[in-house]
Design an enzyme around this catalytic site. Structure first.
Site, PDB file in Angstrom:
ATOM      1  N   HIS A 123      -7.543  -5.801  -0.277  1.00 19.33           N
ATOM      2  CA  HIS A 123      -6.366  -4.945  -0.167  1.00 19.33           C
ATOM      3  C   HIS A 123      -5.378  -5.449   0.888  1.00 19.33           C
ATOM      4  O   HIS A 123      -4.168  -5.289   0.739  1.00 19.33           O
ATOM      5  CB  HIS A 123      -6.813  -3.521   0.185  1.00 19.33           C
ATOM      6  CG  HIS A 123      -5.694  -2.527   0.212  1.00 19.33           C
ATOM      7  ND1 HIS A 123      -4.976  -2.174  -0.915  1.00 19.33           N
ATOM      8  CD2 HIS A 123      -5.151  -1.814   1.239  1.00 19.33           C
ATOM      9  CE1 HIS A 123      -4.062  -1.280  -0.600  1.00 19.33           C
ATOM     10  NE2 HIS A 123      -4.133  -1.046   0.701  1.00 19.33           N
TER      11      HIS A 123
ATOM     12  N   ASP B  87      -9.525  -6.043  -4.489  1.00 20.78           N
ATOM     13  CA  ASP B  87      -9.070  -4.866  -3.748  1.00 20.78           C
ATOM     14  C   ASP B  87     -10.057  -3.715  -3.946  1.00 20.78           C
ATOM     15  O   ASP B  87     -10.302  -3.279  -5.066  1.00 20.78           O
ATOM     16  CB  ASP B  87      -7.683  -4.443  -4.246  1.00 20.78           C
ATOM     17  CG  ASP B  87      -7.010  -3.418  -3.339  1.00 20.78           C
ATOM     18  OD1 ASP B  87      -7.724  -2.686  -2.629  1.00 20.78           O
ATOM     19  OD2 ASP B  87      -5.765  -3.344  -3.357  1.00 20.78           O
TER      20      ASP B  87
ATOM     21  N   SER C  37       0.831  -1.199   0.000  1.00 16.28           N
ATOM     22  CA  SER C  37       0.000   0.000   0.000  1.00 16.28           C
ATOM     23  C   SER C  37       0.873   1.260   0.000  1.00 16.28           C
ATOM     24  O   SER C  37       1.696   1.431  -0.891  1.00 16.28           O
ATOM     25  CB  SER C  37      -0.960  -0.041   1.193  1.00 16.28           C
ATOM     26  OG  SER C  37      -1.997   0.898   1.050  1.00 16.28           O
TER      27      SER C  37
END
Length: 337
Positions: free
Chosen positions: A306, A278, A148
């Site tokens: 995610h 995601d 991320s």
């Protein structure tokens, strides 16, 4: 019954009751303390040791296991509002003889938080390079992993300090424009239109919002007790002002597409792992990276959101080890040629 025997049973029962009552009390009254104990326990169980290192007056906090060897060391960068312990679920499935380092990114957990610091992706990359130099990690090229926001930092780091990196793994990285808007992006747009601009779905302030965030980040539906949700919120609330400042910084013009702006400069062997479902950062980003980075390996995980590191830790570790073996074999073949 003999009085001594009776006393023995009473003492034994009391000894067992104390930790049980302490656990129940913590669960009901201080769930945040229970969460901290949980991380402490798993660090110890997995052999991860916490250390601090300073660059001038700036302190970095990190955990590590193993020592540098013939295989590359691995540096792991966590995501937005997380910390070094988010990698423990993956560390569990990695060999103990690998040299692993998980560092708290700037402003997170035990690493210095300063109102004067630059929290843009470029500012964070600069700080991580300072950390790398402090612990002499770049004595020889190492493998860099980021997820991320940490994936954004990792990708830009690989582009700006190519001599430090032998290989790179990006897990659902931020910093890319997406042709398809994710559920998270749509939520932000809806909140902005409705005039609730200070509400960010990744920064919960109530147990209910915490539950919504977990649903947003995960395809797998975890059954989390209300007390634990409360504990997770309690741990985060003191840091929410910082998280808002950080989010606005990394979502701003300087950082929003920083990985995209630097991906053509990445020369290290690269692996991309993304959850197909995601809802925070759309999976279409994997194709963008694959088209720009030569010989980029892409793995799209079915039934995964995610939070790849939490949802599929065993698979993440397996893919990482297979990729490292492929890179190592490639280097050996070059030496023999």
């Amino acid at each position: 019954m003999d009085l001594d025997v009776l006393n023995m049973f009473v003492i034994a029962g009391g000894t067992l009751a104390i930790p049980i009552l302490a656990f129940v009390a913590s669960f009901l009254l201080w769930p945040s303390a229970l969460i901290k104990i949980y991380y402490w326990y798993w660090r110890r169980a997995l052999g991860m040791q916490v250390r601090y290192v300073n660059y001038d007056d700036y302190q970095f906090c990190y955990s590590y296991r193993g020592r540098p060897g013939h295989r590359p060391s691995i540096l792991m960068l966590h995501g937005f509002s997380a910390h070094k312990d988010m990698w423990l679920s993956v560390v569990k499935f990695l060999p103990k003889n690998l040299h692993l380092i998980c560092v708290d990114l700037p402003g997170h957990e035990g690493t210095t938080r300063s109102s004067l610091d630059d929290y843009s992706i470029y500012g964070q990359v600069k700080r991580i390079h300072q950390f790398v130099e402090c612990v002499n990690l770049n004595r020889k090229p190492f493998h860099l992993v980021g997820t991320s926001m940490g994936g954004n930092v990792a990708g830009v780091y690989a582009a700006q300090y190519p001599a430090d990196i032998c290989s790179l793994t990006l897990v659902c990285p931020a910093g890319l424009p997406h042709a398809t808007e994710s559920k998270f992006v749509k939520q932000l747009q809806e909140l902005k239109v409705s005039g609730v601009s200070d509400r960010i779905p990744l920064i919960p302030t109530t147990p209910e919002e915490m539950g919504d965030m977990l649903k947003l980040c995960s395809y797998v539906r975890f059954k989390v007790p209300q007390q634990i949700l409360q504990g997770l919120v309690d741990v985060r609330i003191p840091h929410n002002d910082f998280y808002r400042k950080l989010f606005l910084e990394i979502a701003g013009e300087k950082s929003r597409n920083s990985l995209y702006d630097n991906m053509s400069k990445i020369k290290a062997a690269t692996q991309v792992v993304w959850g197909k479902q995601d809802q925070v950062l759309d999976v279409s980003g994997a194709d963008i990276l694959a088209k720009s980075i030569p010989n980029c390996q892409v793995h799209i995980l079915e039934n995964c959101g995610h939070s790849v590191v939490v949802e599929r830790p065993r698979k993440t570790a397996k893919l990482l080890l297979e990729f490292l073996a492929t890179v190592q074999n490639g280097e050996n073949n070059k030496k023999l040629a």
